[in-house]
Design a protein around this motif. Structure first.
Motif, mmCIF file in Angstrom:
data_model
loop_
_atom_site.group_PDB
_atom_site.id
_atom_site.type_symbol
_atom_site.label_atom_id
_atom_site.label_comp_id
_atom_site.label_asym_id
_atom_site.label_seq_id
_atom_site.Cartn_x
_atom_site.Cartn_y
_atom_site.Cartn_z
ATOM 1 N N ASN A 173 0.811 -1.216 0.000
ATOM 2 C CA ASN A 173 0.000 0.000 0.000
ATOM 3 C C ASN A 173 0.846 1.268 0.000
ATOM 4 O O ASN A 173 0.379 2.342 0.385
ATOM 5 C CB ASN A 173 -0.961 -0.019 1.185
ATOM 6 C CG ASN A 173 -2.129 -0.960 0.957
ATOM 7 O OD1 ASN A 173 -3.132 -0.580 0.368
ATOM 8 N ND2 ASN A 173 -1.983 -2.206 1.400
ATOM 9 N N GLY A 174 2.104 1.129 -0.421
ATOM 10 C CA GLY A 174 2.934 2.293 -0.683
ATOM 11 C C GLY A 174 3.801 2.790 0.461
ATOM 12 O O GLY A 174 4.454 3.826 0.327
ATOM 13 N N PHE A 175 3.842 2.067 1.579
ATOM 14 C CA PHE A 175 4.658 2.497 2.710
ATOM 15 C C PHE A 175 6.012 1.803 2.714
ATOM 16 O O PHE A 175 6.131 0.650 2.303
ATOM 17 C CB PHE A 175 3.928 2.212 4.032
ATOM 18 C CG PHE A 175 2.714 3.066 4.216
ATOM 19 C CD1 PHE A 175 2.821 4.371 4.662
ATOM 20 C CD2 PHE A 175 1.454 2.567 3.919
ATOM 21 C CE1 PHE A 175 1.696 5.172 4.823
ATOM 22 C CE2 PHE A 175 0.323 3.355 4.063
ATOM 23 C CZ PHE A 175 0.443 4.659 4.523
ATOM 24 N N LYS A 176 7.012 2.518 3.198
ATOM 25 C CA LYS A 176 8.352 1.953 3.339
ATOM 26 C C LYS A 176 8.624 1.656 4.806
ATOM 27 O O LYS A 176 8.093 2.333 5.696
ATOM 28 C CB LYS A 176 9.394 2.926 2.794
ATOM 29 C CG LYS A 176 9.289 3.145 1.290
ATOM 30 C CD LYS A 176 10.359 4.106 0.792
ATOM 31 C CE LYS A 176 10.267 4.288 -0.722
ATOM 32 N NZ LYS A 176 11.300 5.224 -1.232
ATOM 33 N N ILE A 177 9.439 0.650 5.032
ATOM 34 C CA ILE A 177 9.814 0.258 6.393
ATOM 35 C C ILE A 177 11.274 0.600 6.600
ATOM 36 O O ILE A 177 12.118 0.280 5.749
ATOM 37 C CB ILE A 177 9.552 -1.239 6.620
ATOM 38 C CG1 ILE A 177 8.042 -1.514 6.536
ATOM 39 C CG2 ILE A 177 10.077 -1.698 7.966
ATOM 40 C CD1 ILE A 177 7.662 -2.511 5.542
#
Length: 195
Positions: A178-182
């Motif tokens: 969903n487009g998030f980076k960790i």
């Protein structure tokens, strides 16, 4: 349990849920560690211990739902068998990422960090993007959960009933989809207690 910003001498809008999923007694060392962590932050805290659910995924989903209802801006995922440095929350917030965590080892005989590296980043000494991190030491902005569809935490199973994808990797995969980076801050570390 609730700690007001006025009591801490802070008028910040940041409100952090200390998210503790547990179905057993928390050890005195882990409890003391969380108390020291809470005492070391100037931000408003909402301590949420899961009271619903039969497994870790259900517990975490319940806690996040409660944190959102209580208007928390961040959820600090922790575990009942770990100890934390008192400045952990301050360091994670300073990274200013949607999803950021630190390093800790597995509980197994063969020790390794609970992380999945991207091919381009391994063994970094400063903040770096990774593919997945364990949710025993992870700070997540509440906005992430408003954009990632439920369930936020779950499992994938092998045909024989063994876990194919853990609750940690399940969340990280959905967040990335969903487009998030960790991100991982390798200067922040924790450790498992031997129970």
């Amino acid at each position: 349990m609730h700690s007001s910003p006025q009591a801490r001498g802070s008028s910040m809008n940041t409100k952090i849920a200390i998210a503790l999923p547990t179905n057993r007694k928390i050890s005195p060392k882990a409890a003391l560690s969380l108390l020291e962590l809470a005492n070391n932050t100037k931000y408003e805290l909402e301590i949420i211990v899961s009271t619903r659910g039969y497994n870790c995924a259900e517990n975490k989903n319940y806690i996040v739902a409660q944190a959102i209802k209580k208007d928390c801006t961040h959820i600090f995922c922790c575990d009942d068998d770990m100890i934390y440095e008192p400045e952990t929350i301050e360091k994670l917030l300073a990274s200013d990422k949607d999803i950021v965590g630190g390093l800790y080892n597995t509980k197994y005989e063969t020790q390794s960090y609970v992380i999945e590296y991207l091919e381009t980043a391994q063994e970094c000494k400063e903040l770096f993007e990774c593919k997945a991190l364990g949710t025993g030491l992870l700070l997540i902005k509440a906005e992430v959960f408003k954009k990632v569809p439920q369930p936020w935490f779950g499992y994938q199973w092998h045909d024989n009933g063994m876990i194919k994808e853990s609750v940690d990797w399940f969340f990280c995969r959905k967040a990335r989809e969903n487009g998030f980076k960790i991100y991982c801050n390798p200067t922040i570390k924790s450790g498992h207690l031997k129970l």
